[in-house]
Design a protein around this motif. Structure first.
Motif, PDB file in Angstrom:
ATOM      1  N   GLY A 128      31.014  57.003  31.523  1.00 60.71           N
ATOM      2  CA  GLY A 128      29.752  56.618  32.280  1.00 60.71           C
ATOM      3  C   GLY A 128      30.089  56.343  33.859  1.00 60.71           C
ATOM      4  N   VAL A 129      31.079  56.816  34.545  1.00 62.18           N
ATOM      5  CA  VAL A 129      31.888  56.553  35.825  1.00 62.18           C
ATOM      6  C   VAL A 129      32.308  57.978  35.724  1.00 62.18           C
ATOM      7  N   GLY A 130      31.804  58.604  35.990  1.00 63.33           N
ATOM      8  CA  GLY A 130      32.536  60.474  36.871  1.00 63.33           C
ATOM      9  C   GLY A 130      32.677  60.921  38.380  1.00 63.33           C
ATOM     10  N   GLY A 131      33.706  61.858  38.175  1.00 65.69           N
ATOM     11  CA  GLY A 131      34.639  61.951  39.190  1.00 65.69           C
ATOM     12  C   GLY A 131      35.252  61.953  40.213  1.00 65.69           C
ATOM     13  N   VAL A 132      36.004  60.522  39.517  1.00 63.21           N
ATOM     14  CA  VAL A 132      37.350  60.411  39.626  1.00 63.21           C
ATOM     15  C   VAL A 132      38.391  59.811  38.572  1.00 63.21           C
ATOM     16  N   ARG A 133      39.182  59.390  38.646  1.00 63.30           N
ATOM     17  CA  ARG A 133      40.248  59.019  38.150  1.00 63.30           C
ATOM     18  C   ARG A 133      40.576  57.407  38.277  1.00 63.30           C
ATOM     19  N   ALA A 134      40.834  56.833  37.062  1.00 66.80           N
ATOM     20  CA  ALA A 134      41.001  55.661  37.471  1.00 66.80           C
ATOM     21  C   ALA A 134      41.531  54.869  35.902  1.00 66.80           C
ATOM     22  N   LYS A 135      42.567  54.245  35.772  1.00 69.38           N
ATOM     23  CA  LYS A 135      43.089  52.979  34.876  1.00 69.38           C
ATOM     24  C   LYS A 135      41.525  52.087  34.869  1.00 69.38           C
ATOM     25  N   ALA A 136      41.045  51.568  33.198  1.00 68.91           N
ATOM     26  CA  ALA A 136      40.662  51.048  33.360  1.00 68.91           C
ATOM     27  C   ALA A 136      40.679  49.620  31.709  1.00 68.91           C
ATOM     28  N   TRP A 137      39.497  48.527  32.701  1.00 68.83           N
ATOM     29  CA  TRP A 137      40.018  47.891  31.088  1.00 68.83           C
ATOM     30  C   TRP A 137      39.103  47.448  31.221  1.00 68.83           C
ATOM     31  N   LYS A 138      37.979  46.788  29.919  1.00 66.19           N
ATOM     32  CA  LYS A 138      37.247  45.067  29.156  1.00 66.19           C
ATOM     33  C   LYS A 138      38.234  44.453  29.376  1.00 66.19           C
ATOM     34  N   VAL A 139      37.319  43.366  29.881  1.00 67.02           N
ATOM     35  CA  VAL A 139      37.538  41.627  30.583  1.00 67.02           C
ATOM     36  C   VAL A 139      36.769  40.909  29.641  1.00 67.02           C
ATOM     37  N   ARG A 140      37.596  39.413  29.229  1.00 68.53           N
ATOM     38  CA  ARG A 140      36.932  38.444  29.103  1.00 68.53           C
ATOM     39  C   ARG A 140      37.261  37.491  29.272  1.00 68.53           C
ATOM     40  N   TYR A 141      36.434  36.407  30.489  1.00 67.24           N
ATOM     41  CA  TYR A 141      37.772  35.817  31.464  1.00 67.24           C
ATOM     42  C   TYR A 141      36.561  34.460  31.728  1.00 67.24           C
ATOM     43  N   VAL A 142      37.062  33.297  32.274  1.00 65.48           N
ATOM     44  CA  VAL A 142      36.436  31.963  32.496  1.00 65.48           C
ATOM     45  C   VAL A 142      35.180  32.030  33.232  1.00 65.48           C
ATOM     46  N   THR A 143      34.670  31.303  33.531  1.00 59.29           N
ATOM     47  CA  THR A 143      33.688  31.367  34.442  1.00 59.29           C
ATOM     48  C   THR A 143      33.158  30.065  34.340  1.00 59.29           C
TER      49      THR A 143
END
Length: 423
Positions: free
Chosen positions: A66-81
């Motif tokens: 869903g995010v075009g035009g750039v190379r990136a490493k990505a992670w879904k995260v679950r966190y405390v708020t």
């Protein structure tokens, strides 16, 4: 994670141990690898949540179609708020880091980002849509703009996109906390490259603009360790009462419907379900399952008076009282620009970094008087504020038209360049 048994029992045991590392778990046992399943990320919150706000609970490496035009490493995260009542809860989102090396001075900065309206359905979560389960989101180009500039992005879904919960749409303080907390989380990715001394920028538009300004207002008290360099917020519904009155019965009544349902999710002990007639009860369930454009279509021209047993107007609803106060008082708790000031002032919310606010010249959804009033409140409080209302676009188009200016504004703040504002 599914493990195929291909060898002796010793190998099987080792594989199962490895799989368990990535599962959703309390913050006191933060994952050492990002091996969580999709279900782990969005699982229901446990009865008791250990750890501190921003602690990483689980992560999963993903790609960003869903995010075009750039190379990136990505992670879904679950966190405390923490929620609007300061109770610990679980939130989700994603972190993306450009593959290209950061060549400027200092550590790579991160943009703590909240998207514009996604819708309340669980499938609408921004982290799901940007990682391949696209429904109708529009913020991909803005995330790409940040990544192309070399910034990491920590994108909050907003509270409530986990099993058994509903997104607390337009509840400003909890949204702001989720934005600040995912900036904290971004530094905890196992094997990640983001450092705690990296600067933080805050950004968002529309719903995300409200979240961004709430994050700016809360930063000094809620996350003082973050080196926030600046915040950019556009299309901001600074006063929910003013905005709801304008939306009710109009083309964009779906936003008001989501806000009412979102506030019920944040304050479940307040009078709500018992107010609805049969049509209203069906409308609430529809709002909880739809994404943005489905919601707008479903509630086209809808009026709250037609959904309640006693044909209650918004003014009458604001006066209804429950354990947390009146609905009007709760809506006012999300009003922006109240009790703000510069560092060292007596204000509750002290902002010590520059802020960029903006809106479109052809704005047709958010009442321009509340957008302008938010900017005026920041100026009156002595906050270093840059304002732009010259974008020749309506609400959605302005989000894209301003992307370059937002990125340049944050880049200048990361580089320590001065800005005097234009109050």
């Amino acid at each position: 994670m599914r493990v195929r048994v291909v060898a002796a029992s010793a190998v099987t045991g080792a594989a199962l141990t490895l799989a368990s590392v990535g599962a959703a778990q309390p913050a006191s046992a933060a994952p050492s690898q990002c091996l969580a399943s999709e279900a782990d990320i969005y699982a229901a919150a446990p009865a008791s949540i250990d750890g501190d706000p921003g602690d990483l609970l689980a992560c999963r490496q993903v790609t960003l179609p869903g995010v075009g035009g750039v190379r990136a490493k990505a992670w879904k995260v679950r966190y405390v708020t923490t929620d609007v009542k300061d109770a610990k809860t679980v939130a989700t989102g994603f972190v993306a880091v450009p593959e290209a090396a950061w060549t400027k001075s200092g550590s790579r900065p991160v943009v703590a980002f909240h998207p514009g309206t996604s819708g309340l359905g669980p499938q609408c979560a921004f982290s799901k849509q940007m990682t391949g389960a696209y429904v109708d989101h529009y913020e991909g180009p803005n995330v790409a703009e940040f990544l192309k500039a070399g910034f990491a992005v920590a994108a909050a879904d907003g509270p409530g996109y986990i099993d058994g919960k509903v997104h607390t749409y337009m509840v400003g303080q909890s949204a702001g906390k989720a934005v600040l907390d995912i900036a904290r989380t971004s530094r905890q990715i196992p094997g990640g490259s983001l450092r705690s001394d990296g600067k933080v920028g805050i950004a968002g538009y529309s719903e995300g603009g409200q979240a961004a300004l709430w994050a700016a207002q809360l930063a000094a008290s809620y996350a003082p360790e973050l080196q926030v360099a600046g915040a950019a917020a556009g299309g901001v519904p600074g006063d929910l009462k003013v905005t709801a009155e304008r939306l009710n019965g109009g083309l964009f009544a779906g936003f008001a419907a989501d806000a009412l349902v979102g506030h019920n999710a944040a304050y479940p002990d307040m009078p709500f379900d018992e107010l609805m007639n049969d049509k209203g009860a069906k409308a609430v369930q529809d709002a909880k399952r739809l994404c943005l454009f489905g919601t707008l279509g479903r509630f086209l021209g809808a009026r709250v008076e037609n959904l309640t047993k006693d044909k209650l107007t918004l003014d009458q609803i604001w006066q209804l009282r429950g354990p947390d106060g009146t609905w009007g008082e709760l809506a006012d708790r999300s009003k922006l620009g109240v009790d703000i000031g510069a560092p060292g002032s007596s204000a509750t919310y002290q902002i010590g970094f520059p802020v960029f606010q903006y809106r479109g010249a052809l704005e047709e959804i958010i009442p321009t008087e509340t957008e302008d009033a938010t900017r005026a409140a920041y100026c009156k409080a002595g906050i270093n504020t840059t304002w732009n209302k010259s974008y020749v676009g309506e609400h959605l188009l302005t989000d894209w038209l301003a992307a370059g200016d937002v990125t340049r504004f944050l880049n200048d703040r990361f580089e320590g360049k001065p800005v005097t504002g234009n109050c």
